[in-house]
Design an enzyme around this catalytic site. Structure first.
Site, PDB file in Angstrom:
ATOM      1  N   CYS A   3     -22.680  -6.845 -19.164  1.00  0.00           N
ATOM      2  CA  CYS A   3     -21.465  -7.020 -18.363  1.00  0.00           C
ATOM      3  C   CYS A   3     -20.370  -6.103 -18.887  1.00  0.00           C
ATOM      4  O   CYS A   3     -20.180  -5.983 -20.096  1.00  0.00           O
ATOM      5  CB  CYS A   3     -20.938  -8.448 -18.487  1.00  0.00           C
ATOM      6  SG  CYS A   3     -22.009  -9.692 -17.808  1.00  0.00           S
TER       7      CYS A   3
ATOM      8  N   CYS B  28     -27.530  -9.007 -16.781  1.00  0.00           N
ATOM      9  CA  CYS B  28     -26.912  -8.662 -18.062  1.00  0.00           C
ATOM     10  C   CYS B  28     -27.882  -9.010 -19.190  1.00  0.00           C
ATOM     11  O   CYS B  28     -28.425 -10.118 -19.238  1.00  0.00           O
ATOM     12  CB  CYS B  28     -25.610  -9.428 -18.228  1.00  0.00           C
ATOM     13  SG  CYS B  28     -24.885  -9.253 -19.869  1.00  0.00           S
TER      14      CYS B  28
ATOM     15  N   CYS C  78     -18.558 -12.174 -20.372  1.00  0.00           N
ATOM     16  CA  CYS C  78     -19.881 -12.178 -20.986  1.00  0.00           C
ATOM     17  C   CYS C  78     -19.901 -13.100 -22.216  1.00  0.00           C
ATOM     18  O   CYS C  78     -20.795 -13.920 -22.385  1.00  0.00           O
ATOM     19  CB  CYS C  78     -20.261 -10.756 -21.371  1.00  0.00           C
ATOM     20  SG  CYS C  78     -21.993 -10.541 -21.766  1.00  0.00           S
TER      21      CYS C  78
ATOM     22  N   CYS D 197     -25.971 -11.981 -21.462  1.00  0.00           N
ATOM     23  CA  CYS D 197     -25.665 -13.310 -20.937  1.00  0.00           C
ATOM     24  C   CYS D 197     -26.472 -13.653 -19.693  1.00  0.00           C
ATOM     25  O   CYS D 197     -26.369 -14.754 -19.175  1.00  0.00           O
ATOM     26  CB  CYS D 197     -24.166 -13.451 -20.659  1.00  0.00           C
ATOM     27  SG  CYS D 197     -23.641 -12.615 -19.159  1.00  0.00           S
TER      28      CYS D 197
ATOM     29  N   GLY E 292       0.794  -1.221   0.000  1.00  0.00           N
ATOM     30  CA  GLY E 292       0.000   0.000   0.000  1.00  0.00           C
ATOM     31  C   GLY E 292       0.826   1.271   0.000  1.00  0.00           C
ATOM     32  O   GLY E 292       0.297   2.351  -0.226  1.00  0.00           O
TER      33      GLY E 292
END
Lengths: 259, 320
Positions: free
Chosen positions: B277, B252, B283, B255, B43
């Site tokens: 998506c 979606c 997808c 899909c 980080g």
């Protein structure tokens, strides 16, 4: 009141900017619950002194000791930087002359007051907001403006917000640099009234730098008169103002307009 | 909607005029040292000597430098932009490495050893054998609150992160909830506050305990940071306003996936729209597997034809 050990002890403090000596050989003690006024003309080293005392400017010489809650009188410049920064945002408060320096102008009033709480680990929104509301009402601000940014506030409101923001962590010592500078007289009067009430109610100690003798007389228990970086006279406020000894203090007192 | 293969067919020829992966070896060593430091201190933003890349800042120069310094001949690279493999940024970066490093490229998340991404974490799970490289526009999460760089660094050094909480407070005060929806600040390993780049906060929970190494490169700001595998990543929040991810009422349209990040696609100028998506490979694979969404078959076919025509055009261009 613990008279044996002072809250703040300053020994032979001097600060020089290059060849320019801004503060020279200043020593004093401040006890718990006491309000010390520092008066003097512009350029007499008042603000430099305040910066040195409030751990924001390392003095060239001398020692500033503060009575820490957990280990007693300690040289604040011997503390590590994170410890000093922690002290500044918990046990101390600094009210700046210009609210722009002391507030986050783009953050709402509630956020400004809550910042110190969040800095010491508060993570409950409802509680932070409740605390912010209670402090805003203590400084007589309209709660309907809690979500407005201070850049939309008047000068007096900004100053009161700054005070609320500093008091929220219940500090023991606050430093104020010309808290009433730039405000008109009626607003000044209300702010002074508020400050006097808060100082008494919360048993705060305070060091107030001002060039306004009226402010000093209203707020301060003791007075320190500065000229050219030196303390020329100290004493109880009434004593100094009613019976000035040093020629400069006499001049200062006599230059106040009598209305 | 048959997609014969996911491998990009016409890989551009390797350009021998450049060093492997464009950057010279000393630069790559310097960046690798910074990456090691970044991995050691999860980080923490490690400054590095960012180089000029042959594309403008903001187009992924940081991510490309990280990728260039870790990529090898046997690596397979996938590049996504907002989840899609077929946008300009993704296509160009993929071609860049195919040309300068002669590596295989793919659109299949499982097949890739390095995934360079802009603004998304792939929907498919990743493994310990993979590396996810993020392109970062602004690495400093405190920047919008504290303009002074020195002050920001002190705040990181002393772990003074109250100010970040103030920005979330402001959100709740103004909108009644934490309205930050992307670039949502996280604490890494309980120590450093980190900007997860402008990924949607939908992806934040994936970062926590993620098996793959995550590297972040900011080209303009010249910073690299990292999250090693299986590191704790916690999104900031309030006790009474816990962290939440975006949710959609729709699935979606192509899909039918229920738990993916959806993009809104405008269909006409009468308010028609659909949600699909954002991860194009995910997808497409689901559609190949026989899943389908609410979009009528005829519309889906038309959509597939349009996409197919586009791909044809792209392929044609490459062959020239």
């Amino acid at each position: 009141m613990n008279s044996a050990s002072p809250l703040l002890r300053v020994n032979n403090l001097s600060h020089a900017f290059g060849n320019l000596l801004a503060c020279s050989d200043i020593s004093f003690e401040l006890h718990s619950g006491e309000v010390l006024g520092v008066v003097g003309e512009s350029g007499s080293g008042k603000t430099t002194l305040l910066n040195c005392l409030s751990a924001r400017l390392m003095p060239t010489n001398g020692i500033v000791e503060y009575d820490l809650r957990d280990r007693g009188l300690t040289d604040i410049y011997a503390l590590s930087e994170p410890e000093r920064r922690f002290l500044l945002r918990t046990d101390w408060g600094v009210v700046m002359q210009n609210p722009r320096d002391g507030l986050r102008m783009g953050v709402s009033a509630g956020g400004n007051v809550g910042e110190r709480l969040m800095a010491v680990g508060a993570r409950h929104y409802g509680e932070i907001r409740g605390e912010a509301e209670s402090w805003l009402s203590k400084v007589e601000m309209d709660l309907g403006r809690i979500d407005d940014a201070p850049k939309h506030f008047s000068g007096g409101m900004q100053q009161r917000l700054q005070i609320a923001r500093n008091l929220v962590t219940k500090p023991r010592l606050i430093f104020m640099d010309e808290p009433t500078g730039g405000l008109d007289v009626s607003v000044q009067a209300r702010l002074l009234d508020l400050l006097r009430g808060l100082v008494r109610e919360l048993k705060l100690s305070a060091i107030i730098v001002t060039h306004d003798l009226a402010v000093a007389r209203l707020l301060a228990d003791r007075l320190m008169v500065m000229k050219d970086g030196k303390v020329v006279e100290t004493g109880l406020t009434d004593q100094v103002l009613d019976d000035p000894h040093h020629p400069y203090t006499q001049l200062l007192v006599s230059s106040v307009l009598q209305v | 909607m048959q997609k014969s293969e996911n491998q990009i067919p016409a890989a551009p020829e390797t350009d021998e005029g450049y060093n492997f992966a464009y950057l010279d070896e000393q630069t790559k060593r310097m960046i690798r040292r910074c990456i090691l430091k970044a991995v050691a201190v999860p980080g923490y933003q490690v400054p590095f000597g960012g180089r000029e890349m042959p594309l403008p800042y903001g187009w992924g120069t940081g991510g490309m430098q990280v990728t260039a310094s870790i990529i090898g001949l046997d690596d397979t690279l996938k590049v996504i932009d907002q989840g899609a493999d077929d946008t300009t940024n993704a296509v160009n970066i993929r071609r860049f490495f195919a040309r300068t490093a002669a590596v295989d490229t793919t659109e299949v998340t499982d097949e890739a050893s390095i995934v360079q991404t802009r603004h998304r974490v792939p929907e498919d799970p990743m493994t310990e054998d993979q590396i996810l490289v993020y392109q970062v526009p602004q690495p400093e999460p405190l920047r919008s609150l504290e303009p002074r760089e020195i002050e920001c660094r002190k705040m990181h050094a002393y772990k003074e992160y109250g100010l970040m909480q103030v920005s979330l407070y402001e959100d709740i005060a103004r909108f009644g909830e934490i309205a930050t929806s992307y670039s949502y600040p996280v604490m890494v390993n309980d120590r450093y506050l980190m900007s997860p780049t402008p990924i949607p906060k939908f992806d934040n929970p994936k970062m926590d305990g993620f098996p793959a190494l995550q590297l972040f490169g900011a080209g303009r700001e010249k910073r690299i940071y990292a999250i090693p595998p299986y590191t704790k990543v916690k999104s900031l929040d309030f006790d009474d306003h816990p962290f939440q991810i975006q949710q959609w009422e729709q699935n979606c349209a192509l899909c039918g996936a229920e738990e993916t990040f959806l993009d809104e696609v405008i269909l006409d100028d009468r308010g028609g729209k659909m949600y699909v998506c954002s991860d194009s490979h995910f997808c497409a694979r689901r559609r190949e597997e026989g899943h389908s969404g609410s979009l009528p078959d005829s519309a889906a076919a038309a959509y597939a034809a349009a996409v197919g025509a586009q791909e044809q055009a792209v392929r044609g261009e490459r062959e020239q």
